[in-house]
Scaffold this active site. Structure first.
Site, PDB file in Angstrom:
ATOM      1  N   HIS A  98       0.858  -1.190   0.000  1.00  0.00           N
ATOM      2  CA  HIS A  98       0.000   0.000   0.000  1.00  0.00           C
ATOM      3  C   HIS A  98       0.890   1.234   0.000  1.00  0.00           C
ATOM      4  O   HIS A  98       2.015   1.190   0.497  1.00  0.00           O
ATOM      5  CB  HIS A  98      -0.892   0.036   1.251  1.00  0.00           C
ATOM      6  CG  HIS A  98      -1.798  -1.143   1.360  1.00  0.00           C
ATOM      7  ND1 HIS A  98      -2.946  -1.285   0.605  1.00  0.00           N
ATOM      8  CD2 HIS A  98      -1.722  -2.263   2.112  1.00  0.00           C
ATOM      9  CE1 HIS A  98      -3.537  -2.420   0.904  1.00  0.00           C
ATOM     10  NE2 HIS A  98      -2.810  -3.045   1.810  1.00  0.00           N
ATOM     11  N   ARG A 166      20.820  -8.263  11.875  1.00  0.00           N
ATOM     12  CA  ARG A 166      22.214  -7.820  11.772  1.00  0.00           C
ATOM     13  C   ARG A 166      23.090  -9.061  11.697  1.00  0.00           C
ATOM     14  O   ARG A 166      22.652 -10.165  12.044  1.00  0.00           O
ATOM     15  CB  ARG A 166      22.605  -6.943  12.955  1.00  0.00           C
ATOM     16  CG  ARG A 166      22.487  -7.635  14.288  1.00  0.00           C
ATOM     17  CD  ARG A 166      22.815  -6.707  15.456  1.00  0.00           C
ATOM     18  NE  ARG A 166      22.685  -7.400  16.717  1.00  0.00           N
ATOM     19  CZ  ARG A 166      23.584  -8.198  17.264  1.00  0.00           C
ATOM     20  NH1 ARG A 166      24.728  -8.404  16.659  1.00  0.00           N
ATOM     21  NH2 ARG A 166      23.376  -8.793  18.417  1.00  0.00           N
ATOM     22  N   LYS A 169      27.371 -13.514  13.115  1.00  0.00           N
ATOM     23  CA  LYS A 169      28.504 -14.443  13.024  1.00  0.00           C
ATOM     24  C   LYS A 169      28.965 -14.509  11.567  1.00  0.00           C
ATOM     25  O   LYS A 169      28.158 -14.433  10.646  1.00  0.00           O
ATOM     26  CB  LYS A 169      28.064 -15.832  13.491  1.00  0.00           C
ATOM     27  CG  LYS A 169      29.163 -16.871  13.512  1.00  0.00           C
ATOM     28  CD  LYS A 169      28.647 -18.195  14.073  1.00  0.00           C
ATOM     29  CE  LYS A 169      29.773 -19.203  14.157  1.00  0.00           C
ATOM     30  NZ  LYS A 169      29.331 -20.449  14.769  1.00  0.00           N
TER      31      LYS A 169
END
Length: 175
Positions: A98, A166, A169
């Site tokens: 939308h 994020r 490792k």
């Protein structure tokens, strides 16, 4: 299959929703498995798999890809590399559905819906209940942790998790 192009040995477990509009393109590679039956993945599927290319959207799914109860919805472009596994209830959305602007939303101005391409590399695992948002780029061999909200660019060989996602490792691969 509504002029959807698919390779050899496509395995459908349950009944997925696979649809493309006239000017869209949807290609599914060889040896892919699409699970839509609620008991086909013990993580617990909330829905059938839905793969939709609208407007001039393009969806390119590589070879040997597994998908379980996911939604893949394109108005722009979504590329999924070969040997990728898409866990239960994952959403891959290259658009906002939308308009963000309240006036345009009230007018249902579909031309102002923001969209950006998504690229998912080869040999990626996307954990259940994750959301991959417009403009995301996920490198080869990445693992996306369950329930992650992915927006941005992530390098090859990383584990990505969280909300917002994020890098948690870096994977050391022995080839």
């Amino acid at each position: 299959m509504n002029k959807v192009i698919y390779g050899k040995n496509l395995s459908l477990i349950g009944l997925p929703v696979i649809f493309k509009q006239k000017n869209a393109r949807l290609n599914i590679g060889s040896n892919c498995t699409i699970k839509s039956d609620f008991l086909s993945n013990l993580v617990g599927l909330f829905q059938r798999t839905i793969i939709v290319a609208r407007a001039e959207g393009i969806i390119e799914i590589g070879d040997n890809v597994g998908i379980s109860g996911a939604t893949i919805y394109s108005r722009n472009r979504i590329e999924i590399g070969s040997y990728t596994n898409i866990g239960g209830n994952v959403k891959i959305l290259d658009n906002d559905f939308h308009p963000i602007d309240p006036e345009k939303r009230r007018e249902n101005d579909v031309d102002s819906i923001d969209s950006r391409p998504i690229k998912i590399g080869t040999n990626v695992f996307i954990g259940c209940n994750s959301i991959i948002l417009k403009g995301s780029e996920i490198g080869d061999n990445c693992v996306i942790g369950a329930g992650s909200v992915v927006s941005g660019k992530f390098p090859d060989n990383t584990v990505v998790a969280g909300n917002p996602a994020r890098v948690v490792k870096t994977l050391s691969l022995k080839i």
